[in-house]
Enzyme design. Structure first.
Site, PDB file in Angstrom:
ATOM      1  N   HIS A 233      26.042  13.762  20.763  1.00 16.21           N
ATOM      2  CA  HIS A 233      25.763  12.619  19.883  1.00 16.21           C
ATOM      3  C   HIS A 233      24.639  11.788  20.484  1.00 16.21           C
ATOM      4  O   HIS A 233      24.613  11.549  21.692  1.00 16.21           O
ATOM      5  CB  HIS A 233      27.025  11.756  19.731  1.00 16.21           C
ATOM      6  CG  HIS A 233      26.909  10.691  18.684  1.00 16.21           C
ATOM      7  ND1 HIS A 233      26.169   9.535  18.875  1.00 16.21           N
ATOM      8  CD2 HIS A 233      27.446  10.595  17.445  1.00 16.21           C
ATOM      9  CE1 HIS A 233      26.263   8.780  17.794  1.00 16.21           C
ATOM     10  NE2 HIS A 233      27.022   9.399  16.910  1.00 16.21           N
ATOM     11  N   CYS A 271      23.071  12.078  14.009  1.00 14.82           N
ATOM     12  CA  CYS A 271      23.567  10.767  13.574  1.00 14.82           C
ATOM     13  C   CYS A 271      22.361   9.968  13.101  1.00 14.82           C
ATOM     14  O   CYS A 271      21.565   9.478  13.906  1.00 14.82           O
ATOM     15  CB  CYS A 271      24.290  10.047  14.703  1.00 14.82           C
ATOM     16  SG  CYS A 271      24.916   8.420  14.192  1.00 14.82           S
ATOM     17  N   HIS A 298      26.436  12.915  11.003  1.00 15.07           N
ATOM     18  CA  HIS A 298      26.878  11.564  10.659  1.00 15.07           C
ATOM     19  C   HIS A 298      25.814  10.948   9.780  1.00 15.07           C
ATOM     20  O   HIS A 298      24.645  10.851  10.200  1.00 15.07           O
ATOM     21  CB  HIS A 298      27.019  10.677  11.904  1.00 15.07           C
ATOM     22  CG  HIS A 298      28.107  11.068  12.838  1.00 15.07           C
ATOM     23  ND1 HIS A 298      28.303  10.418  14.051  1.00 15.07           N
ATOM     24  CD2 HIS A 298      29.067  12.017  12.759  1.00 15.07           C
ATOM     25  CE1 HIS A 298      29.339  10.969  14.669  1.00 15.07           C
ATOM     26  NE2 HIS A 298      29.815  11.936  13.903  1.00 15.07           N
ATOM     27  N   ASP A 345      29.352   7.937   7.974  1.00 13.71           N
ATOM     28  CA  ASP A 345      29.560   7.203   9.219  1.00 13.71           C
ATOM     29  C   ASP A 345      29.539   5.700   8.956  1.00 13.71           C
ATOM     30  O   ASP A 345      28.593   5.183   8.350  1.00 13.71           O
ATOM     31  CB  ASP A 345      28.457   7.578  10.209  1.00 13.71           C
ATOM     32  CG  ASP A 345      28.769   7.148  11.620  1.00 13.71           C
ATOM     33  OD1 ASP A 345      29.940   6.892  11.915  1.00 13.71           O
ATOM     34  OD2 ASP A 345      27.831   7.075  12.436  1.00 13.71           O
ATOM     35  N   HIS A 346      30.589   5.052   9.397  1.00 10.74           N
ATOM     36  CA  HIS A 346      30.746   3.607   9.246  1.00 10.74           C
ATOM     37  C   HIS A 346      30.712   3.220   7.766  1.00 10.74           C
ATOM     38  O   HIS A 346      30.503   4.037   6.882  1.00 10.74           O
ATOM     39  CB  HIS A 346      29.688   2.834  10.035  1.00 10.74           C
ATOM     40  CG  HIS A 346      29.718   3.146  11.504  1.00 10.74           C
ATOM     41  ND1 HIS A 346      28.822   2.610  12.398  1.00 10.74           N
ATOM     42  CD2 HIS A 346      30.523   3.956  12.235  1.00 10.74           C
ATOM     43  CE1 HIS A 346      29.066   3.059  13.617  1.00 10.74           C
ATOM     44  NE2 HIS A 346      30.098   3.877  13.526  1.00 10.74           N
ATOM     45  N   TYR A 362      35.071   1.352  10.278  1.00 13.71           N
ATOM     46  CA  TYR A 362      35.860   2.467   9.761  1.00 13.71           C
ATOM     47  C   TYR A 362      36.837   2.030   8.670  1.00 13.71           C
ATOM     48  O   TYR A 362      37.977   2.481   8.606  1.00 13.71           O
ATOM     49  CB  TYR A 362      36.578   3.180  10.911  1.00 13.71           C
ATOM     50  CG  TYR A 362      35.595   3.953  11.757  1.00 13.71           C
ATOM     51  CD1 TYR A 362      35.178   5.220  11.369  1.00 13.71           C
ATOM     52  CD2 TYR A 362      35.045   3.393  12.901  1.00 13.71           C
ATOM     53  CE1 TYR A 362      34.248   5.924  12.118  1.00 13.71           C
ATOM     54  CE2 TYR A 362      34.110   4.090  13.656  1.00 13.71           C
ATOM     55  CZ  TYR A 362      33.724   5.356  13.261  1.00 13.71           C
ATOM     56  OH  TYR A 362      32.780   6.047  13.996  1.00 13.71           O
TER      57      TYR A 362
END
Length: 392
Positions: A233, A271, A298, A345-346, A362
């Protein structure tokens, strides 16, 4: 892409049934209750896998198997920890789980200064303020070399921020930076953070990169043996914070990592939010360049400010051209004849989630919105390709 969702286990406020209703098919999770460096038994892995499958979902990706600080720092005891890591990879593969996301960020995992940035529509987002980060570094942590890290303008603004905010605001900033965000591997007090940073003073970028090379050369053969796909990551944020080295931040960094163990098993987590948090990274270009080594995705977006600060934006807004990134990823899926696991993601804190105790970033509704938006882009790109308007 294979739509997945990060789940933090049985104590997660977002249930597996919630995740099914959101439209995800696969789960991204880890055995967070097992201490860093300890091997995961196959029995523990299968117990978690059965929980997921009973809910009608599949465990697609491990995020993450933490890399112990002894490995990151190159300490003598790293041999025992890397042996445990290889044992975990074998047990995961024997349980049918082959994609493993991990990070190589020193001391702190992903970092934000504000977990509740107020948005115009009333929701909240995560953000990182360079001024607040500098205020913490200079006037709360009192790191010895902090003044050389920031511009005079940022230092002036950081001093003004620190002096104009009370102890309650200082404590919130400390909590945000030290307590550990969801999925973070460690949490710290001010004293233990100072000690952890001090331990890296003799480890420059070059040595830290060599420590990662050693790790990959140790675990890479096991990954090849069992068919594990290692997906590092990017640093979040992708620049040095608190004087710590960062080596997974740019296109050049990613190429260097892939060259350390030049086999398909050594790959990347793309990501978009992490890589997109500095203007020099063209995330679409990175997706195109490394598409054959991307094992996990992500998708999120960020709105950058001139001083390096950023706020997490809507998934289709911000500095990352999400439509182009998704198009590149679909091209690579077609070329590789596979589906890549992707998770939204998020997400912003929205609607009823504003009144619930949720994991920062999240929330259920914010990620559901992101997944819906991403799905719409996918469908549109696939339609345009099917009808010969574009070529994948």
């Amino acid at each position: 892409m294979l739509h997945t969702w990060r789940w933090f286990g049985p104590d997660d406020s977002v249930s597996l049934m919630d995740i099914r209703q959101a439209g995800a098919k696969g789960i991204v999770t880890a055995l967070h209750h097992i201490p860093n460096g300890e091997a995961w038994t196959q029995a523990a892995i299968l117990e978690r896998k059965q929980q997921i499958e009973t809910a009608g979902l599949t465990w697609e990706v491990v995020e993450s198997v933490p890399v112990h600080e002894a490995i990151k720092r190159g300490l003598p005891e790293r041999e025992a920890y890397v042996a445990s890591y290889c044992e975990t990879l074998r047990n995961l593969a024997a349980s049918g789980i082959h994609t493993v996301c991990y990070n190589f960020m020193p001391v702190l995992d992903w970092t934000r200064t504000n977990l509740m940035v107020k948005l115009a529509h009333g929701g909240t987002a995560l953000g990182l303020s360079m001024v607040e980060l500098a205020a913490f570094d200079l006037f709360i942590l009192n790191r010895e070399k902090a003044a050389s890290t920031y511009s005079p303008e940022i230092i002036k603004k950081a001093s003004a921020w620190y002096n104009s905010h009370d102890q309650t605001a200082h404590d919130v900033l400390i909590q945000n930076l030290l307590a550990g965000l969801p999925g973070a591997e460690e949490s710290y007090s001010l004293d233990t953070l100072r000690a952890a940073i001090h331990a890296y003073e003799e480890i420059g970028v070059g040595q830290f990169r060599e420590n990662l090379r050693w790790f990959l050369q140790q675990v890479g053969p096991t990954a090849r043996e069992v068919g594990a796909r290692l997906a590092i990551h990017p640093d979040d944020p992708p620049f040095s914070i608190l004087g710590l080295p960062r080596i997974v931040s740019t296109k050049a960094d990613l190429q260097a990592i892939l060259d350390m163990f030049p086999y398909p098993e050594n790959g990347l987590t793309l990501c978009t939010g992490s890589l997109g948090s500095i203007a020099q990274n063209d995330v679409s270009e990175i997706a195109n360049e490394f598409g054959d080594r991307i094992h996990f995705i992500h998708l999120r977006n960020v709105a950058l400010q001139d001083d390096g600060s950023f706020t997490e934006s809507d998934h289709l807004e911000g500095n990352v051209n999400m439509v182009e990134v998704i198009t590149q990823l679909l091209r690579w899926e077609q070329a590789r004849e596979l589906q890549l696991p992707m998770r939204p993601d998020h997400g912003h804190q929205l609607l009823s989630d504003l009144h619930l105790a949720t994991q920062p970033g999240y929330t259920a509704i914010g990620r559901l919105k992101g997944l819906a938006e991403i799905s719409g882009v996918e469908k549109a790109v696939q339609y345009l390709h099917t009808h010969s308007y574009i070529s994948l």
